[in-house]
Design a protein around this motif. Sequence first.
Motif, PDB file in Angstrom:
ATOM      1  N   GLY A   8       0.837  -1.209   0.000  1.00 56.23           N
ATOM      2  CA  GLY A   8       0.000   0.000   0.000  1.00 56.23           C
ATOM      3  C   GLY A   8       0.866   1.251   0.000  1.00 56.23           C
ATOM      4  O   GLY A   8       2.022   1.208   0.429  1.00 56.23           O
ATOM      5  N   ASP A  49       0.690   3.529   1.980  1.00 59.30           N
ATOM      6  CA  ASP A  49       1.006   3.805   3.385  1.00 59.30           C
ATOM      7  C   ASP A  49       1.853   2.688   4.008  1.00 59.30           C
ATOM      8  O   ASP A  49       2.051   2.650   5.218  1.00 59.30           O
ATOM      9  CB  ASP A  49      -0.291   4.003   4.186  1.00 59.30           C
ATOM     10  N   ASP A  71      -0.369   1.228  12.331  1.00 62.09           N
ATOM     11  CA  ASP A  71      -1.046   1.116  13.625  1.00 62.09           C
ATOM     12  C   ASP A  71       0.002   1.285  14.721  1.00 62.09           C
ATOM     13  O   ASP A  71       1.195   1.365  14.439  1.00 62.09           O
ATOM     14  CB  ASP A  71      -1.697  -0.288  13.716  1.00 62.09           C
ATOM     15  N   LEU A  79     -10.204   0.143   7.140  1.00 65.11           N
ATOM     16  CA  LEU A  79      -9.271   0.600   6.109  1.00 65.11           C
ATOM     17  C   LEU A  79      -8.876   2.062   6.333  1.00 65.11           C
ATOM     18  O   LEU A  79      -9.708   2.885   6.725  1.00 65.11           O
ATOM     19  CB  LEU A  79      -9.900   0.433   4.717  1.00 65.11           C
ATOM     20  N   ALA A  80      -7.604   2.356   6.104  1.00 62.80           N
ATOM     21  CA  ALA A  80      -7.094   3.712   6.297  1.00 62.80           C
ATOM     22  C   ALA A  80      -7.623   4.624   5.184  1.00 62.80           C
ATOM     23  O   ALA A  80      -7.981   4.152   4.095  1.00 62.80           O
ATOM     24  CB  ALA A  80      -5.566   3.692   6.274  1.00 62.80           C
ATOM     25  N   HIS A  82       1.095  -0.587   3.899  1.00 58.06           N
ATOM     26  CA  HIS A  82       0.357  -1.776   4.359  1.00 58.06           C
ATOM     27  C   HIS A  82       0.691  -3.002   3.513  1.00 58.06           C
ATOM     28  O   HIS A  82       1.042  -2.900   2.345  1.00 58.06           O
ATOM     29  CB  HIS A  82      -1.158  -1.526   4.445  1.00 58.06           C
ATOM     30  N   SER A 127      -6.040   6.589   3.246  1.00 57.48           N
ATOM     31  CA  SER A 127      -5.247   6.522   2.003  1.00 57.48           C
ATOM     32  C   SER A 127      -5.619   5.280   1.183  1.00 57.48           C
ATOM     33  O   SER A 127      -5.588   5.297  -0.046  1.00 57.48           O
ATOM     34  CB  SER A 127      -3.743   6.533   2.312  1.00 57.48           C
ATOM     35  N   THR A 128      -5.995   4.202   1.867  1.00 62.46           N
ATOM     36  CA  THR A 128      -6.414   2.980   1.155  1.00 62.46           C
ATOM     37  C   THR A 128      -7.780   3.207   0.503  1.00 62.46           C
ATOM     38  O   THR A 128      -8.013   2.793  -0.640  1.00 62.46           O
ATOM     39  CB  THR A 128      -6.473   1.795   2.136  1.00 62.46           C
ATOM     40  N   PHE A 134      -4.224  -6.144   4.399  1.00 67.13           N
ATOM     41  CA  PHE A 134      -4.823  -4.864   4.788  1.00 67.13           C
ATOM     42  C   PHE A 134      -4.399  -4.525   6.209  1.00 67.13           C
ATOM     43  O   PHE A 134      -5.169  -4.005   6.996  1.00 67.13           O
ATOM     44  CB  PHE A 134      -6.340  -4.886   4.616  1.00 67.13           C
ATOM     45  N   ASN A 135      -3.148  -4.840   6.535  1.00 69.48           N
ATOM     46  CA  ASN A 135      -2.595  -4.432   7.822  1.00 69.48           C
ATOM     47  C   ASN A 135      -2.148  -2.993   7.696  1.00 69.48           C
ATOM     48  O   ASN A 135      -1.083  -2.708   7.151  1.00 69.48           O
ATOM     49  CB  ASN A 135      -1.416  -5.336   8.198  1.00 69.48           C
ATOM     50  N   GLU A 136      -2.997  -2.108   8.171  1.00 68.40           N
ATOM     51  CA  GLU A 136      -2.755  -0.675   8.032  1.00 68.40           C
ATOM     52  C   GLU A 136      -1.794  -0.188   9.112  1.00 68.40           C
ATOM     53  O   GLU A 136      -1.636  -0.849  10.146  1.00 68.40           O
ATOM     54  CB  GLU A 136      -4.091   0.080   8.163  1.00 68.40           C
TER      55      GLU A 136
END
Length: 242
Positions: free
Chosen positions: A134, A136, A145, A157-158, A138, A160-161, A141-143
């Motif tokens: 991602g 960001d 954190d 979901l963040a 990721h 940006s995602t 979908f581990n944003e």
Amino acid sequence: MRIVVAKDYDQMSRMAAIVVASRVILQPDCVLGLATGQTPLGLYRNLVEFYRHGDLDFSRVTTFNLDEYVGLAPDHPCSYHRYMEDNLFSHVNIPRENCHIPRGDAEDLEEECRRYEEAICAAGGVDLQILGLGVDGHIGFNEPDVKFEGSTHVVRLAQSTLEANSRFFPSPEQMPRFAISMGIKTIMRARRVLLLASGEEKARAVRGAVLGEVTPDLPASILQLHPNATIIVDEKAASLIR
Ligand code: F6R
């Protein structure tokens, strides 16, 4: 961590396909971890091509996808079930019962996360996990954190995602705000990891993943601690690490 810089997206995709194809040839009953999104489309196109030429046999391969949007049934046009069907599964001889993707439409999402994690363990774990990246940082979908989330879980979901992925939905409002994703522990347990990134917009995340400190603030940085991680990036995505 091995870092391979490809000339462009097409070369990155061909190189990635060679890595995945080698695994399938050497270990016909391997377990592949699969990603969706824009990045692996070229990889899947190349794998389909190898299959059509008779060079690959998927009949004993098992797959587990990283993630699925919460609320989308498998037949939803924007679901990752549909993506996999359209871009890989329907073009090769993989038995559908071997293909696993979390059910975003499960009634009990926590139970679905548990079931999914257990299914991966029961299959003997992932032999080769493919990852996109991602903007960001990721993976799955581990944003970003304050902590690394371990197992398969429901994630918000963040922003940006949402901005990056809403273009795949008829309107931004239709994009789900939550997803089920393999956790960092699930990903790190894979025996081999192959991360792909292409384009300038990924350059900052690539730099953080490769050269930054290992922090849940940039989840892909954890791959620095993986014993067998390979990153294939194109020149644009590699622009801040050269
Ligand atoms: C998809 C996934 C995500 C994507 C990432 C990059 O299954 O897990 O981590 O890999 O959002 O997406 P693209 O490739 O569309 O830039």
